[in-house]
Design a protein around this motif. Sequence first.
Motif, mmCIF file in Angstrom:
data_model
loop_
_atom_site.group_PDB
_atom_site.id
_atom_site.type_symbol
_atom_site.label_atom_id
_atom_site.label_comp_id
_atom_site.label_asym_id
_atom_site.label_seq_id
_atom_site.Cartn_x
_atom_site.Cartn_y
_atom_site.Cartn_z
ATOM 1 N N ALA A 13 0.781 -1.335 0.572
ATOM 2 C CA ALA A 13 0.116 -0.182 -0.500
ATOM 3 C C ALA A 13 1.100 1.286 -0.100
ATOM 4 C CB ALA A 13 -1.078 -0.022 1.325
ATOM 5 N N GLU A 14 2.075 1.385 0.618
ATOM 6 C CA GLU A 14 2.954 2.400 0.951
ATOM 7 C C GLU A 14 3.617 2.591 -0.521
ATOM 8 O OE1 GLU A 14 5.165 5.833 1.629
ATOM 9 O OE2 GLU A 14 3.081 4.953 3.362
ATOM 10 N N ALA A 15 4.378 1.576 -1.385
ATOM 11 C CA ALA A 15 4.429 1.754 -2.569
ATOM 12 C C ALA A 15 3.257 2.305 -3.741
ATOM 13 C CB ALA A 15 4.937 0.446 -2.855
ATOM 14 N N LEU A 16 2.472 2.265 -3.174
ATOM 15 C CA LEU A 16 1.351 2.455 -3.936
ATOM 16 C C LEU A 16 1.194 4.184 -3.606
ATOM 17 C CD1 LEU A 16 -1.272 -0.442 -4.144
ATOM 18 C CD2 LEU A 16 -0.086 0.648 -6.151
ATOM 19 N N ARG A 17 1.177 4.934 -2.700
ATOM 20 C CA ARG A 17 1.048 5.979 -2.340
ATOM 21 C C ARG A 17 1.442 6.880 -3.591
ATOM 22 N NH1 ARG A 17 0.444 8.369 2.548
ATOM 23 N NH2 ARG A 17 1.057 6.997 3.870
ATOM 24 N N GLY A 18 0.392 8.442 -4.208
ATOM 25 C CA GLY A 18 0.408 8.979 -4.810
ATOM 26 C C GLY A 18 0.503 8.592 -6.296
ATOM 27 N N LYS A 19 0.172 7.120 -6.755
ATOM 28 C CA LYS A 19 0.238 6.643 -7.544
ATOM 29 C C LYS A 19 -1.381 6.512 -8.377
ATOM 30 C CE LYS A 19 4.343 4.788 -7.271
ATOM 31 N NZ LYS A 19 5.465 4.926 -8.512
ATOM 32 N N MET A 20 -1.785 6.446 -9.501
ATOM 33 C CA MET A 20 -2.749 6.355 -9.780
ATOM 34 C C MET A 20 -3.012 4.478 -10.130
ATOM 35 S SD MET A 20 -4.296 9.135 -13.692
ATOM 36 C CE MET A 20 -5.958 8.302 -13.255
ATOM 37 N N VAL A 21 -4.630 4.434 -9.079
ATOM 38 C CA VAL A 21 -4.570 3.104 -8.904
ATOM 39 C C VAL A 21 -5.665 2.402 -9.906
ATOM 40 C CG1 VAL A 21 -4.682 0.303 -7.379
ATOM 41 C CG2 VAL A 21 -2.411 2.773 -6.816
#
Length: 290
Positions: free
Chosen positions: A88-96
């Motif tokens: 989840a932290e690796a996805l921070r700021g990404k378009m998911v």
Amino acid sequence: MVKIKSFAVIGGDKRQAEMAKSIAADGYTVYAAGLEGLALSPAVQRAQAEKAALQAETVIFPLPASKDGKTVNAPYSAAEIPLSDALAEALRGKMVFCGMKERLRQAGGAWRAMPLHDYFAREEFAVHNAVPTGEGALEIAMREYPGTISGARCLVTGYGRIGKALSAMLGALHANVTVSARKPGDLAWIQAAGFRAVETGSLAQQGETYDIIFNTIPAMIFDAHTLAKTAEGALVIDLASAPGGVDFEAARRLGIPAVQALSLPGKVAPRTAGEIIKNIVYHVTEEGLA
């Protein structure tokens, strides 16, 4: 054109693999995780899930994104992909992007607060997927029914997107098509399309039996009573999402062959299904960056 340059495809089935190959063929950088059991083009870079998420600007999870709310739905992965706080932290700021976002949010914590784009909830997804679903249903019918579709007495329950596409395909194959619906407007449209229209709630009272029944309604339509009145000697194909619309135990007791046909686009037309998801991702990405 899409302004984002890198994508991560995490988990999923053959449609995710086809989508990854297609995005790479469009000239973008693509990282794939959880697809170890499937062939990918040399342009797609394999990586662990967290690394893929960190390196990409846009991340695409499968449909459904998770089956248990604890791990990514990744049947072709060499190992489970936990829905961990680290991912989840690796996805921070990404378009998911994902299908059925509530499945990811079951993981709790950061997953509940994460902005998610649910392509499964988009109208164009449902409309475009109706065609491969209809074709997949016909493939099953041609394989399992001992006669021809031409001349067969076919019932389609529900006149939504799949019901519309499937009834048109059956009509083109010269089947004898009956379509059921509940709304008077839908019943009128069914008749205008040249099909026999019946009210879904009165199927058991109609006294009509069929050769092939296709259910598209995700509610219990074919209980033991309705099966006994409509499906003697028939093949029943349930296309509805869970919980479905057929009592399979009752069908077994009655000796009625019944097939639960879920996620047909990913099984019978993974390339088309992958293109559908890819195009939605592109559209939403362009809208978000406009």
